[in-house]
Design a protein around this motif. Structure first.
Motif, short mmCIF file in Angstrom:
data_model
loop_
_atom_site.label_atom_id
_atom_site.label_comp_id
_atom_site.label_asym_id
_atom_site.label_seq_id
_atom_site.Cartn_x
_atom_site.Cartn_y
_atom_site.Cartn_z
N GLY A 38 0.80 -1.22 0.00
CA GLY A 38 0.00 0.00 0.00
C GLY A 38 0.83 1.27 0.00
O GLY A 38 0.40 2.31 0.49
N ILE A 39 2.04 1.18 -0.57
CA ILE A 39 2.91 2.36 -0.68
C ILE A 39 3.43 2.44 -2.11
O ILE A 39 3.33 1.48 -2.87
N CYS A 40 4.01 3.58 -2.44
CA CYS A 40 4.50 3.76 -3.81
C CYS A 40 5.89 3.13 -3.96
O CYS A 40 6.58 2.84 -2.98
N ILE A 41 6.29 2.93 -5.19
CA ILE A 41 7.59 2.34 -5.50
C ILE A 41 8.72 3.17 -4.92
O ILE A 41 9.69 2.63 -4.38
N THR A 42 8.61 4.48 -5.00
CA THR A 42 9.65 5.35 -4.47
C THR A 42 9.82 5.14 -2.97
O THR A 42 10.95 5.11 -2.46
N ALA A 43 8.74 4.97 -2.26
CA ALA A 43 8.81 4.73 -0.81
C ALA A 43 9.52 3.42 -0.52
O ALA A 43 10.35 3.34 0.40
N ILE A 44 9.24 2.38 -1.29
CA ILE A 44 9.92 1.10 -1.09
C ILE A 44 11.42 1.26 -1.35
O ILE A 44 12.24 0.76 -0.59
N LYS A 45 11.78 1.97 -2.40
CA LYS A 45 13.20 2.17 -2.71
C LYS A 45 13.91 2.91 -1.59
O LYS A 45 15.04 2.57 -1.22
N LYS A 46 13.26 3.92 -1.02
CA LYS A 46 13.86 4.67 0.09
C LYS A 46 14.06 3.78 1.31
O LYS A 46 15.09 3.82 1.97
N VAL A 47 13.05 2.97 1.61
CA VAL A 47 13.15 2.05 2.75
C VAL A 47 14.26 1.04 2.50
O VAL A 47 15.05 0.75 3.41
N CYS A 48 14.34 0.52 1.29
CA CYS A 48 15.40 -0.44 0.97
C CYS A 48 16.77 0.16 1.21
O CYS A 48 17.64 -0.49 1.80
N ARG A 49 16.98 1.39 0.75
CA ARG A 49 18.28 2.03 0.96
C ARG A 49 18.61 2.17 2.43
O ARG A 49 19.72 1.90 2.87
N LYS A 50 17.61 2.55 3.22
CA LYS A 50 17.83 2.70 4.67
C LYS A 50 18.13 1.37 5.35
O LYS A 50 18.87 1.32 6.33
N LEU A 51 17.55 0.29 4.84
CA LEU A 51 17.74 -1.03 5.44
C LEU A 51 18.91 -1.81 4.83
O LEU A 51 19.15 -2.95 5.20
N GLY A 52 19.59 -1.19 3.87
CA GLY A 52 20.77 -1.82 3.29
C GLY A 52 20.50 -2.74 2.11
O GLY A 52 21.38 -3.48 1.68
N VAL A 53 19.30 -2.70 1.57
CA VAL A 53 18.98 -3.50 0.38
C VAL A 53 19.30 -2.62 -0.82
O VAL A 53 18.60 -1.64 -1.09
N ARG A 54 20.37 -2.95 -1.52
CA ARG A 54 20.84 -2.08 -2.60
C ARG A 54 20.02 -2.19 -3.87
O ARG A 54 19.90 -1.25 -4.63
N LYS A 55 19.46 -3.37 -4.12
CA LYS A 55 18.70 -3.58 -5.36
C LYS A 55 17.57 -4.56 -5.06
O LYS A 55 17.74 -5.52 -4.33
N TRP A 56 16.41 -4.31 -5.63
CA TRP A 56 15.27 -5.19 -5.42
C TRP A 56 15.62 -6.57 -5.97
O TRP A 56 15.93 -6.71 -7.15
N PRO A 57 15.56 -7.62 -5.16
CA PRO A 57 16.12 -8.92 -5.55
C PRO A 57 15.23 -9.83 -6.39
O PRO A 57 15.61 -10.96 -6.64
N PHE A 58 14.09 -9.40 -6.84
CA PHE A 58 13.17 -10.27 -7.57
C PHE A 58 13.83 -10.99 -8.74
O PHE A 58 13.74 -12.20 -8.87
N ARG A 59 14.52 -10.28 -9.60
CA ARG A 59 15.13 -10.90 -10.79
C ARG A 59 16.23 -11.88 -10.41
O ARG A 59 16.35 -12.94 -11.00
N GLU A 60 17.05 -11.49 -9.41
CA GLU A 60 18.12 -12.38 -8.99
C GLU A 60 17.55 -13.66 -8.38
O GLU A 60 18.03 -14.75 -8.63
#
Length: 86
Positions: A38-60
């Motif tokens: 229930g959040i936008c893609i930009t919000a997920i990307k910001k949270v990922c950066r703060k939590l140390g997830v550099r890239k969304w891992p779906f493809r990997e």
């Protein structure tokens, strides 16, 4: 002229996204994870950066799952060197 949204109160509750919450969505595309949370893609990307997830891992993750499987012709997707120098 004031916009129609000016002064309106939004009743949205804050969304708490932890690494554990993100990990439940790693098996889906980023846009699907955003919709689920229930959040936008930009919000997920910001949270990922703060939590140390550099890239969304779906493809990997999808690639790693398929790497051990054989393709439709029965060939392994892992390449091995069949030529041996004696």
């Amino acid at each position: 002229k004031a916009s129609q949204n000016e002064g309106e109160q939004h009743d949205h509750q804050p969304v708490v996204v932890t690494l554990q919450v993100l990990q439940t969505c790693f098996d889906m595309p980023l846009h699907a994870a955003a919709a689920k949370l229930g959040i936008c893609i930009t919000a997920i990307k910001k949270v990922c950066r703060k939590l140390g997830v550099r890239k969304w891992p779906f493809r990997e993750m999808r690639g790693a799952i398929g790497a051990d499987d054989d393709d439709a012709n029965g060939h392994s997707s892992c390449k091995e060197d069949d030529h041996h120098d004696d």
